[in-house]
Design a protein around this motif. Structure first.
Motif, PDB file in Angstrom:
ATOM      1  N   PHE A 177       0.892  -1.119   0.105  1.00  0.00           N
ATOM      2  CA  PHE A 177      -0.114   0.097  -0.165  1.00  0.00           C
ATOM      3  C   PHE A 177       0.810   1.135   0.108  1.00  0.00           C
ATOM      4  O   PHE A 177       1.549   1.670   0.967  1.00  0.00           O
ATOM      5  CB  PHE A 177      -0.732   0.046   1.167  1.00  0.00           C
ATOM      6  CG  PHE A 177      -1.783  -1.071   1.343  1.00  0.00           C
ATOM      7  CD1 PHE A 177      -2.912  -1.228   0.168  1.00  0.00           C
ATOM      8  CD2 PHE A 177      -1.797  -1.999   2.346  1.00  0.00           C
ATOM      9  CE1 PHE A 177      -3.682  -2.242   0.387  1.00  0.00           C
ATOM     10  CE2 PHE A 177      -2.713  -3.076   2.353  1.00  0.00           C
ATOM     11  CZ  PHE A 177      -3.790  -3.007   1.330  1.00  0.00           C
ATOM     12  N   GLN A 232     -14.173  -8.179   8.384  1.00  0.00           N
ATOM     13  CA  GLN A 232     -13.912  -8.178   9.747  1.00  0.00           C
ATOM     14  C   GLN A 232     -14.876  -7.319  10.435  1.00  0.00           C
ATOM     15  O   GLN A 232     -15.479  -7.128  11.657  1.00  0.00           O
ATOM     16  CB  GLN A 232     -12.386  -7.434   9.844  1.00  0.00           C
ATOM     17  CG  GLN A 232     -12.037  -6.865  11.222  1.00  0.00           C
ATOM     18  CD  GLN A 232     -10.797  -6.663  11.236  1.00  0.00           C
ATOM     19  OE1 GLN A 232      -9.851  -6.682  10.313  1.00  0.00           O
ATOM     20  NE2 GLN A 232     -10.221  -6.375  12.596  1.00  0.00           N
ATOM     21  N   ASN A 279      -2.151  -6.659  15.481  1.00  0.00           N
ATOM     22  CA  ASN A 279      -2.943  -5.800  15.030  1.00  0.00           C
ATOM     23  C   ASN A 279      -2.094  -5.299  13.762  1.00  0.00           C
ATOM     24  O   ASN A 279      -0.861  -4.841  14.128  1.00  0.00           O
ATOM     25  CB  ASN A 279      -3.458  -4.503  15.903  1.00  0.00           C
ATOM     26  CG  ASN A 279      -4.458  -4.909  16.845  1.00  0.00           C
ATOM     27  OD1 ASN A 279      -4.352  -5.073  17.961  1.00  0.00           O
ATOM     28  ND2 ASN A 279      -5.663  -5.379  16.360  1.00  0.00           N
ATOM     29  N   GLY A 280      -2.497  -5.169  12.753  1.00  0.00           N
ATOM     30  CA  GLY A 280      -1.828  -4.642  11.576  1.00  0.00           C
ATOM     31  C   GLY A 280      -0.843  -5.338  11.022  1.00  0.00           C
ATOM     32  O   GLY A 280      -0.002  -5.058   9.972  1.00  0.00           O
ATOM     33  N   SER A 281      -0.898  -6.891  11.411  1.00  0.00           N
ATOM     34  CA  SER A 281      -0.004  -7.624  11.057  1.00  0.00           C
ATOM     35  C   SER A 281      -0.194  -7.954   9.509  1.00  0.00           C
ATOM     36  O   SER A 281       0.709  -8.513   8.628  1.00  0.00           O
ATOM     37  CB  SER A 281       0.456  -8.858  11.478  1.00  0.00           C
ATOM     38  OG  SER A 281      -1.147  -9.529  11.928  1.00  0.00           O
ATOM     39  N   GLY A 282      -1.313  -7.790   8.878  1.00  0.00           N
ATOM     40  CA  GLY A 282      -1.568  -8.133   7.683  1.00  0.00           C
ATOM     41  C   GLY A 282      -2.649  -9.152   7.396  1.00  0.00           C
ATOM     42  O   GLY A 282      -2.784  -9.947   6.304  1.00  0.00           O
ATOM     43  N   LYS A 283      -3.281  -9.618   8.464  1.00  0.00           N
ATOM     44  CA  LYS A 283      -4.295 -10.877   8.246  1.00  0.00           C
ATOM     45  C   LYS A 283      -5.488 -10.563   7.557  1.00  0.00           C
ATOM     46  O   LYS A 283      -5.864 -11.320   6.553  1.00  0.00           O
ATOM     47  CB  LYS A 283      -4.904 -11.131   9.745  1.00  0.00           C
ATOM     48  CG  LYS A 283      -3.963 -11.672  10.608  1.00  0.00           C
ATOM     49  CD  LYS A 283      -4.211 -11.624  12.100  1.00  0.00           C
ATOM     50  CE  LYS A 283      -5.073 -10.601  12.728  1.00  0.00           C
ATOM     51  NZ  LYS A 283      -4.019  -9.427  13.157  1.00  0.00           N
ATOM     52  N   THR A 284      -5.945  -9.322   7.554  1.00  0.00           N
ATOM     53  CA  THR A 284      -7.324  -8.950   6.733  1.00  0.00           C
ATOM     54  C   THR A 284      -6.712  -8.792   5.208  1.00  0.00           C
ATOM     55  O   THR A 284      -7.386  -9.077   4.343  1.00  0.00           O
ATOM     56  CB  THR A 284      -7.854  -7.821   7.273  1.00  0.00           C
ATOM     57  OG1 THR A 284      -8.472  -8.024   8.914  1.00  0.00           O
ATOM     58  CG2 THR A 284      -8.899  -7.223   6.429  1.00  0.00           C
ATOM     59  N   THR A 285      -5.655  -8.281   5.329  1.00  0.00           N
ATOM     60  CA  THR A 285      -5.102  -7.905   3.799  1.00  0.00           C
ATOM     61  C   THR A 285      -4.898  -9.223   3.160  1.00  0.00           C
ATOM     62  O   THR A 285      -5.009  -9.304   1.800  1.00  0.00           O
ATOM     63  CB  THR A 285      -3.510  -7.289   3.960  1.00  0.00           C
ATOM     64  OG1 THR A 285      -4.065  -6.018   4.561  1.00  0.00           O
ATOM     65  CG2 THR A 285      -2.915  -6.918   2.550  1.00  0.00           C
ATOM     66  N   HIS A 298      -8.288 -12.909  17.393  1.00  0.00           N
ATOM     67  CA  HIS A 298      -7.576 -12.384  18.301  1.00  0.00           C
ATOM     68  C   HIS A 298      -7.700 -13.617  19.694  1.00  0.00           C
ATOM     69  O   HIS A 298      -7.034 -13.444  20.498  1.00  0.00           O
ATOM     70  CB  HIS A 298      -7.601 -11.007  18.662  1.00  0.00           C
ATOM     71  CG  HIS A 298      -7.322 -10.275  17.703  1.00  0.00           C
ATOM     72  ND1 HIS A 298      -5.682 -10.095  17.724  1.00  0.00           N
ATOM     73  CD2 HIS A 298      -7.806  -9.239  16.889  1.00  0.00           C
ATOM     74  CE1 HIS A 298      -5.478  -9.214  16.403  1.00  0.00           C
ATOM     75  NE2 HIS A 298      -6.610  -8.744  16.150  1.00  0.00           N
TER      76      HIS A 298
END
Ligand SMILES: Nc1ncnc2c1ncn2[C@@H]1O[C@H](COP(=O)(O)OP(=O)(O)OP(=O)(O)O)[C@@H](O)[C@H]1O
Ligand SMILES: [Mg+2]
Lengths: 249, 350
Positions: free
Chosen positions: A15, A87, A40-46, A197
């Protein structure tokens, strides 16, 4: 490779300068439950977004039973048998609960009556039949999440990707959901990817767990193994070596 | 679509809305007052037009300005088939000789007008259906301008900016009311159809709709074509009611009125479309009487004009602020009646 699988190979997603996924590889087989965890923010959703075509991939390969998914639109990927939840719940708020579920089998050409029956049995299974006629927007958060899963399931997916399915649920709902989810791979013959989580849920449900931090794999194995892993422990403490450099690079 | 299931669910709404039209038309014909008859015919034609817009805009959630352009296409196309050939030399002096001999029964001509509008909509709109939000609105406006410009300048078939006359007066109370009822049924069936459901889903959440496998541009396209068909029919009916018109009849003023009716009533429901048309038409007629009265009484030095438009504009603003979804934002009238009868506590979104 005998069982059908969803394969992610050295996948990178960028990004504007931020490497959200950095050469991530993972494999989800039909019939298994894989946990995908990370800070958080580690890229799971991505990762889920990349698989379902919602974000463009910079490098790497995603294939479904050996067929490449690259260049396909979210719609085509869904029709190929990869369904997901979001999410932040995305229901069709001004359709009824039952319509929300029916619709994703209707889109595949199922007849009205048949879709009605199928959605009814799913709603009963999810304890939502008494709300079938209500507008989806009027449900509680936990109920909405269940509708979203039912909506994905009715399409008979080969692979189901759930992004924090238990978030916003109370303990009872979350426990019920766990029971439901644990039966899915056998009942539907699907591969299930769960992001969450809640380590209790992950430990109880998942056959394997994949841990990422800063878009890279840091551990893989059974839940018991990964929570012992020093890399995982330090990632969750926010002291993963080099994390600060990789982001924004 | 399973028709018996559909009827079981929606009979009350359909009965109510059909009943409104039948009562009004029946009343007007029984009373036999010319003015009332004119108003009712206009009202019925407006229902056809507003339903056409509802089919696309209500279900897809995308504002379209192009609609009235297709009304014009329908009106001009039908006229080509119904202006008597001996009159065509005068009405359309530049008409291509091949078209001079065209002649059809007015009812058929109106249908053909609708079909031509639908075909043109199908040809020009597909690329636009990928667009959402502001881009979609602007391009639909551009499409209206294109259609309008063609009507203004294609003198061979439209007589240019001048008035086209010579259409037979064909649209009466019975035809207009039947068309209105049909349009209501078509709109309701479409809304509940598979395509309608998928469109309403995409209106609610485009990303989720794509994620379940819906082909959103294609669904929008089909709704747009059906909407244009109804607009074309509405145009043909109106043309054969008024018997002479010019391109300016199919531009901004009419667009604003039709949009106003739909937005005030509630674009997402067929009940909203119909009730919005009834209320706005009723108010308009009332205001026109007031306007005429004021002018006759010569209370003001000049003529009072434009009162109706201003009131419509204010009503639209008020509705958008106070009740953004219109008077019938989510549920059809039959559902509301049933819920109330059941004494069920109604939720806030109703
Ligand atoms: N559309 C986007 N545009 C720009 N940056 C994005 C976008 N989506 C995600 N990111 C960034 O990519 C990184 C990974 O985000 P992602 O949402 O995948 O994390 P996550 O592991 O799901 O986190 P969480 O546990 O909070 O849900 C974050 O730094 C996020 O800010
Ligand atoms: Mg996330």
């Amino acid at each position: 490779m005998t069982t059908a699988s969803l394969d992610v190979q050295t996948l990178s997603v960028q990004f504007s300068g931020l490497m959200a996924l950095d050469q991530l590889s993972l494999r989800l087989a039909e019939g298994e439950i894989l946990g995908l965890i990370g800070p958080n923010g580690s890229g799971k959703t991505t990762c889920v977004n990349a698989i379902t075509g919602q974000v463009p991939i910079a490098r790497g390969q995603i294939s479904l039973k050996g067929q490449s998914l690259s260049g396909l639109t979210p719609r085509e990927i869904a029709l190929a048998g990869v369904m997901r939840s979001f999410q932040i719940v995305r229901l069709f708020d001004d359709l009824s609960v039952q319509e929300n579920v029916e619709i994703s089998t209707l889109v595949r050409g199922t007849r009205r009556l048949e879709a009605h029956k199928k959605s009814r049995s799913l709603l009963e299974m999810f304890g939502l039949w008494d709300r079938a006629e209500d507008l989806a927007g009027d449900l509680s958060y936990g109920q909405k999440r269940r509708v979203e899963i039912a909506r994905a399931l009715i399409a008979n997916p080969h692979f189901l990707l759930l992004d924090e399915p238990a978030a916003g649920m109370n303990e009872q709902e979350s426990a019920d959901l766990m029971t439901l989810l644990s039966d899915l791979p056998k009942a539907y013959g699907l591969g299930l990817l769960i992001i969450d989580h809640d380590m209790h849920l992950i430990t109880q449900l998942c056959h394997r767990v994949h841990v990422i931090a800063s878009g890279q794999t840091i551990a893989e194995g059974s839940a018991a193994e990964v929570i012992q892993d020093p890399a995982v422990i330090s990632a969750y403490l926010g002291t993963a070596p080099g994390e600060g450099d990789k982001r924004g690079a | 679509m399973n028709m018996s299931y559909f009827l079981r669910r929606h009979w009350l709404t359909l009965a109510f809305l059909t009943g409104c039209v039948v009562l009004l038309a029946g009343g007007a014909s029984l009373i036999g007052d010319r003015l009332m008859e004119r108003v009712t015919i206009n009202l019925c034609i407006n229902i056809v037009l507003v339903m056409g817009l509802q089919v696309f805009m209500g279900n897809s959630g995308i504002l379209s300005f192009a609609h009235i352009g297709f009304m014009g296409v329908g009106a001009y196309s039908a006229a080509l088939f119904t202006i008597p050939s001996q009159m065509k030399n005068m009405a359309l002096p530049e008409l291509y000789p091949v078209l001079a001999g065209l002649s059809l029964d007015p009812l058929l001509a109106i249908l053909v007008g609708g079909l031509i509008a639908a075909v043109i909509a199908a040809l020009v709109s597909y690329p636009l259906m990928r667009l959402s939000d502001a881009a979609a609105v602007i391009t639909s406006f551009a499409l209206l301008v294109v259609l309008h410009t063609v009507m203004l300048h294609w003198s061979e078939v439209t007589n240019g900016p001048r008035t086209l006359f010579g259409l037979p007066k064909y649209t009466g109370l019975l035809l207009a009311a039947s068309a209105a009822v049909l349009a209501i049924w078509v709109g309701m069936i479409f809304k509940e159809s598979r395509i309608g459901l998928l469109l309403r889903a995409s209106r609610s959440d485009e990303i989720a709709a794509a994620a379940i496998g819906s082909n959103i541009p294609q669904m929008r396209w089909m709704a747009f074509i059906l909407g244009a068909f109804l607009a074309g029919i509405g145009g043909g009916l109106w043309g054969h009611f008024i018997t002479s018109f010019a391109p300016k009849a199919f531009f901004l003023k009419e667009t604003f009125v039709i949009l106003g009716m739909l937005i005030i009533g509630g674009p997402r429901t067929v009940s909203g479309a119909v009730m919005g048309t009834l209320i706005v038409t009723g108010t308009f007629e009332g205001l026109r009487t007031v306007e005429n009265g004021l002018n006759r009484a010569e209370l003001f030095s000049g003529q009072v004009i434009g009162l109706t438009e201003i009131v419509l504009a204010l009503a639209m603003i008020a509705v958008l602020i106070l009740r953004p979804g219109g008077l019938f934002p989510a549920r059809e009238i039959g559902t509301l009646i049933t819920l109330r009868a059941k004494g069920k506590r109604m939720n806030s979104s109703v």
